[in-house]
Scaffold this motif. Structure first.
Motif, PDB file in Angstrom:
ATOM      1  N   TYR A 122       0.832  -1.201   0.000  1.00 46.12           N
ATOM      2  CA  TYR A 122       0.000   0.000   0.000  1.00 46.12           C
ATOM      3  C   TYR A 122       0.871   1.257   0.000  1.00 46.12           C
ATOM      4  O   TYR A 122       0.583   2.217  -0.725  1.00 46.12           O
ATOM      5  CB  TYR A 122      -0.934  -0.003   1.213  1.00 46.12           C
ATOM      6  CG  TYR A 122      -1.787   1.224   1.298  1.00 46.12           C
ATOM      7  CD1 TYR A 122      -2.871   1.401   0.453  1.00 46.12           C
ATOM      8  CD2 TYR A 122      -1.490   2.223   2.228  1.00 46.12           C
ATOM      9  CE1 TYR A 122      -3.651   2.545   0.524  1.00 46.12           C
ATOM     10  CE2 TYR A 122      -2.268   3.358   2.304  1.00 46.12           C
ATOM     11  CZ  TYR A 122      -3.341   3.524   1.454  1.00 46.12           C
ATOM     12  OH  TYR A 122      -4.096   4.646   1.529  1.00 46.12           O
ATOM     13  N   PHE A 123       1.928   1.246   0.783  1.00 45.34           N
ATOM     14  CA  PHE A 123       2.835   2.395   0.825  1.00 45.34           C
ATOM     15  C   PHE A 123       3.433   2.665  -0.549  1.00 45.34           C
ATOM     16  O   PHE A 123       3.413   3.790  -1.030  1.00 45.34           O
ATOM     17  CB  PHE A 123       3.948   2.152   1.854  1.00 45.34           C
ATOM     18  CG  PHE A 123       5.052   3.153   1.784  1.00 45.34           C
ATOM     19  CD1 PHE A 123       4.891   4.412   2.319  1.00 45.34           C
ATOM     20  CD2 PHE A 123       6.260   2.839   1.169  1.00 45.34           C
ATOM     21  CE1 PHE A 123       5.906   5.346   2.254  1.00 45.34           C
ATOM     22  CE2 PHE A 123       7.277   3.762   1.094  1.00 45.34           C
ATOM     23  CZ  PHE A 123       7.098   5.025   1.639  1.00 45.34           C
ATOM     24  N   TRP A 124       3.968   1.619  -1.194  1.00 49.24           N
ATOM     25  CA  TRP A 124       4.600   1.815  -2.496  1.00 49.24           C
ATOM     26  C   TRP A 124       3.581   2.109  -3.585  1.00 49.24           C
ATOM     27  O   TRP A 124       3.895   2.759  -4.579  1.00 49.24           O
ATOM     28  CB  TRP A 124       5.458   0.619  -2.873  1.00 49.24           C
ATOM     29  CG  TRP A 124       6.801   0.736  -2.251  1.00 49.24           C
ATOM     30  CD1 TRP A 124       7.258   0.068  -1.163  1.00 49.24           C
ATOM     31  CD2 TRP A 124       7.845   1.623  -2.648  1.00 49.24           C
ATOM     32  NE1 TRP A 124       8.520   0.489  -0.851  1.00 49.24           N
ATOM     33  CE2 TRP A 124       8.907   1.435  -1.753  1.00 49.24           C
ATOM     34  CE3 TRP A 124       7.992   2.562  -3.655  1.00 49.24           C
ATOM     35  CZ2 TRP A 124      10.089   2.147  -1.841  1.00 49.24           C
ATOM     36  CZ3 TRP A 124       9.172   3.267  -3.753  1.00 49.24           C
ATOM     37  CH2 TRP A 124      10.206   3.060  -2.853  1.00 49.24           C
ATOM     38  N   TRP A 125       2.365   1.660  -3.434  1.00 49.93           N
ATOM     39  CA  TRP A 125       1.326   1.955  -4.411  1.00 49.93           C
ATOM     40  C   TRP A 125       0.896   3.424  -4.304  1.00 49.93           C
ATOM     41  O   TRP A 125       0.659   4.083  -5.310  1.00 49.93           O
ATOM     42  CB  TRP A 125       0.130   1.037  -4.181  1.00 49.93           C
ATOM     43  CG  TRP A 125      -0.863   1.098  -5.278  1.00 49.93           C
ATOM     44  CD1 TRP A 125      -1.988   1.865  -5.310  1.00 49.93           C
ATOM     45  CD2 TRP A 125      -0.829   0.385  -6.507  1.00 49.93           C
ATOM     46  NE1 TRP A 125      -2.658   1.660  -6.481  1.00 49.93           N
ATOM     47  CE2 TRP A 125      -1.970   0.756  -7.239  1.00 49.93           C
ATOM     48  CE3 TRP A 125       0.052  -0.539  -7.058  1.00 49.93           C
ATOM     49  CZ2 TRP A 125      -2.244   0.234  -8.486  1.00 49.93           C
ATOM     50  CZ3 TRP A 125      -0.226  -1.056  -8.298  1.00 49.93           C
ATOM     51  CH2 TRP A 125      -1.356  -0.673  -9.003  1.00 49.93           C
ATOM     52  N   GLU A 126       0.824   3.926  -3.085  1.00 52.99           N
ATOM     53  CA  GLU A 126       0.358   5.300  -2.872  1.00 52.99           C
ATOM     54  C   GLU A 126       1.453   6.344  -3.023  1.00 52.99           C
ATOM     55  O   GLU A 126       1.159   7.516  -3.185  1.00 52.99           O
ATOM     56  CB  GLU A 126      -0.273   5.432  -1.483  1.00 52.99           C
ATOM     57  CG  GLU A 126      -1.611   4.768  -1.380  1.00 52.99           C
ATOM     58  CD  GLU A 126      -2.631   5.350  -2.335  1.00 52.99           C
ATOM     59  OE1 GLU A 126      -2.685   6.594  -2.486  1.00 52.99           O
ATOM     60  OE2 GLU A 126      -3.367   4.560  -2.940  1.00 52.99           O
ATOM     61  N   VAL A 127       2.687   5.939  -2.987  1.00 56.38           N
ATOM     62  CA  VAL A 127       3.776   6.902  -3.053  1.00 56.38           C
ATOM     63  C   VAL A 127       4.177   7.180  -4.517  1.00 56.38           C
ATOM     64  O   VAL A 127       5.214   7.781  -4.772  1.00 56.38           O
ATOM     65  CB  VAL A 127       4.978   6.413  -2.204  1.00 56.38           C
ATOM     66  CG1 VAL A 127       5.791   5.361  -2.923  1.00 56.38           C
ATOM     67  CG2 VAL A 127       5.856   7.565  -1.772  1.00 56.38           C
ATOM     68  N   HIS A 128       3.328   6.804  -5.453  1.00 57.03           N
ATOM     69  CA  HIS A 128       3.688   6.909  -6.864  1.00 57.03           C
ATOM     70  C   HIS A 128       4.012   8.345  -7.295  1.00 57.03           C
ATOM     71  O   HIS A 128       4.726   8.535  -8.263  1.00 57.03           O
ATOM     72  CB  HIS A 128       2.595   6.311  -7.759  1.00 57.03           C
ATOM     73  CG  HIS A 128       1.286   7.013  -7.694  1.00 57.03           C
ATOM     74  ND1 HIS A 128       0.358   6.714  -6.730  1.00 57.03           N
ATOM     75  CD2 HIS A 128       0.756   8.001  -8.455  1.00 57.03           C
ATOM     76  CE1 HIS A 128      -0.696   7.480  -6.905  1.00 57.03           C
ATOM     77  NE2 HIS A 128      -0.481   8.266  -7.936  1.00 57.03           N
ATOM     78  N   ASN A 129       3.523   9.349  -6.599  1.00 61.78           N
ATOM     79  CA  ASN A 129       3.889  10.725  -6.935  1.00 61.78           C
ATOM     80  C   ASN A 129       5.330  11.035  -6.543  1.00 61.78           C
ATOM     81  O   ASN A 129       5.923  11.979  -7.058  1.00 61.78           O
ATOM     82  CB  ASN A 129       2.953  11.715  -6.240  1.00 61.78           C
ATOM     83  CG  ASN A 129       1.575  11.697  -6.824  1.00 61.78           C
ATOM     84  OD1 ASN A 129       1.397  11.326  -7.981  1.00 61.78           O
ATOM     85  ND2 ASN A 129       0.590  12.096  -6.035  1.00 61.78           N
TER      86      ASN A 129
END
Length: 134
Positions: free
Chosen positions: A60-67
């Motif tokens: 979830y962290f790596w998915w949401e940190v895409h910016n």
């Protein structure tokens, strides 16, 4: 002429064989057991559940940190001296680990549902230890 009848007839249980075979490498009928799960196997189940939660959080962290992928790549460029897109391999490795652990957790929950003794194979335990230590 004497005709012999089989002493026992076993119905083929393909789903149960696959379930115990993939989870614990116990493919034969005599290797399956309805005995209580040992405390060590319960501990492995708790570790599996905990690792599932950690990998879910990490994914979830790596998915949401895409910016911020570009910021992360710049940080690594400044530290290592060459440019490479590290976000994609990290995301793919995390997704693969999450899929593997989620599959093991589903198999473990199926073992509980059908009343089979949980006996996680040692290769799965080794992989689970490697994922948990990272």
């Amino acid at each position: 002429m004497v005709r012999h009848q089989p002493l026992q007839y076993y119905e083929p249980q393909l789903c149960l064989s696959c379930l115990t075979g993939i989870y614990g490498c116990r493919w034969k009928r005599y290797q399956r057991s309805h005995d209580d799960t040992t405390p060590w196997e319960r501990l492995w189940f708790l570790l599996l559940t905990f690792t599932f939660g950690l990998t879910l959080t990490w994914l979830y962290f790596w998915w949401e940190v895409h910016n911020d992928y570009d910021e992360f790549n710049w940080y690594l460029y400044n530290r290592m001296g060459y440019w490479s897109d590290w976000s994609v391999p990290i995301l793919m490795t995390t997704a693969a680990a999450f899929t593997y652990i989620a599959g093991l957790l589903v198999l473990a929950l199926c073992h509980i549902a059908v009343g089979q003794q949980m006996n996680l194979h040692w290769l799965h335990k080794l992989q689970l230890g490697k994922v948990h230590s990272c």
